[in-house]
Design a protein around this motif. Structure first.
Motif, short mmCIF file in Angstrom:
data_model
loop_
_atom_site.label_atom_id
_atom_site.label_comp_id
_atom_site.label_asym_id
_atom_site.label_seq_id
_atom_site.Cartn_x
_atom_site.Cartn_y
_atom_site.Cartn_z
N PHE A 1 0.84 -1.20 0.00
CA PHE A 1 0.00 0.00 0.00
C PHE A 1 0.87 1.25 0.00
O PHE A 1 0.68 2.18 -0.80
CB PHE A 1 -0.92 -0.02 1.23
N PHE A 2 1.87 1.26 0.89
CA PHE A 2 2.74 2.43 0.98
C PHE A 2 3.76 2.46 -0.15
O PHE A 2 4.11 3.54 -0.63
CB PHE A 2 3.42 2.46 2.35
N ARG A 3 4.22 1.30 -0.60
CA ARG A 3 5.17 1.26 -1.72
C ARG A 3 4.54 1.85 -2.97
O ARG A 3 5.19 2.59 -3.73
CB ARG A 3 5.62 -0.18 -1.96
N GLN A 4 3.29 1.55 -3.22
CA GLN A 4 2.60 2.07 -4.40
C GLN A 4 2.59 3.60 -4.39
O GLN A 4 2.83 4.25 -5.42
CB GLN A 4 1.17 1.54 -4.45
N ARG A 5 2.35 4.18 -3.23
CA ARG A 5 2.31 5.64 -3.11
C ARG A 5 3.71 6.25 -3.21
O ARG A 5 3.87 7.32 -3.79
CB ARG A 5 1.62 6.01 -1.80
N LEU A 6 4.69 5.57 -2.65
CA LEU A 6 6.06 6.06 -2.75
C LEU A 6 6.58 6.00 -4.19
O LEU A 6 7.31 6.89 -4.64
CB LEU A 6 6.97 5.27 -1.82
N ASP A 7 6.20 4.97 -4.92
CA ASP A 7 6.57 4.87 -6.33
C ASP A 7 6.00 6.05 -7.12
O ASP A 7 6.68 6.63 -7.98
CB ASP A 7 6.06 3.56 -6.94
N ALA A 8 4.75 6.40 -6.83
CA ALA A 8 4.11 7.51 -7.52
C ALA A 8 4.80 8.83 -7.18
O ALA A 8 4.97 9.70 -8.05
CB ALA A 8 2.63 7.58 -7.14
#
Length: 213
Positions: free
Chosen positions: A142-149
């Motif tokens: 969940f947090f990795r997806q946002r950090l990638d963005a």
């Protein structure tokens, strides 16, 4: 129209809430079916109508806990994304909302059920253990997806492992819960979240601190 929960559903929910509070307070091994039954005010046969054994109780209790956490994260960080088209600003807003939510808890965060299960994992079957693994991986994703963005728009000021940065969120929250309990200071968790927020802001948007408020 919303359907009113049946008496059976209400009893089931009450059993799960009682068990969760007990496990967070003293661990799963020290939580007995008898005390859960006594507090709920039902018979032993009534308990076994809902749960075949203590492991089944643990499994559903964990599912309930994970779903509640998923809902909180989705709501708060979803709200952040609604308030800003910029992924960094949206994430910073979500972290601020999360800190405020934790600060509003009168007695601080009650504890992490996932951690409680991990500390006594030999008491559970593979189904319960796998549920803890899956939940942690999902929160990290969940947090990795946002950090990638964020990184796609705002390259970090220094090399950083985004997978570990995403995991840092869970590690920081659980560590802060433990420290707040040890020191009797419920404000530690929201302060740690805000510190993590400052780090994210510095890492991805140096020199523009005023923009995030």
């Amino acid at each position: 129209m919303f359907r009113k929960a049946s008496k059976g559903q209400e009893t089931r929910e009450r059993l799960l809430a009682i068990a969760e509070a007990s496990v967070l307070a003293k661990g799963f091994a020290a939580t007995s079916i008898e005390e859960v039954i006594a507090e709920a005010g039902i018979t032993k046969s009534g308990f076994f109508y809902h749960f075949s054994d203590k492991n089944a109780l643990a499994h559903e209790m964990l599912q309930r806990y994970v779903a509640a956490n998923d809902e909180i994260f989705e709501a708060l960080f979803g709200r952040g994304a609604e308030l800003s088209d910029d992924p960094l600003q949206g994430f910073l807003i979500g972290l601020k909302l999360l800190a405020e939510t934790m600060a509003d808890l009168p007695n601080g965060h009650p504890g992490c059920l996932i951690a409680s299960v991990c500390y006594q994992e030999r008491l559970f079957d593979n189904t319960v253990r796998q549920l803890t693994v899956d939940s942690v991986r999902r929160w990290n994703a969940f947090f990795r997806q946002r950090l990638d963005a964020i990184a796609a728009v705002h390259p970090p000021v220094e090399p950083v492992d985004l997978e570990q940065l995403a995991a840092m969120m869970s590690c920081m929250v659980d560590g802060a819960i433990i420290m707040s309990k040890a020191l009797g200071d419920p404000g530690i968790l929201p302060r740690q979240i805000l510190l993590f927020r400052s780090y994210i802001r510095l890492l991805f948007q140096p020199g523009r601190l005023a923009l995030a408020g």
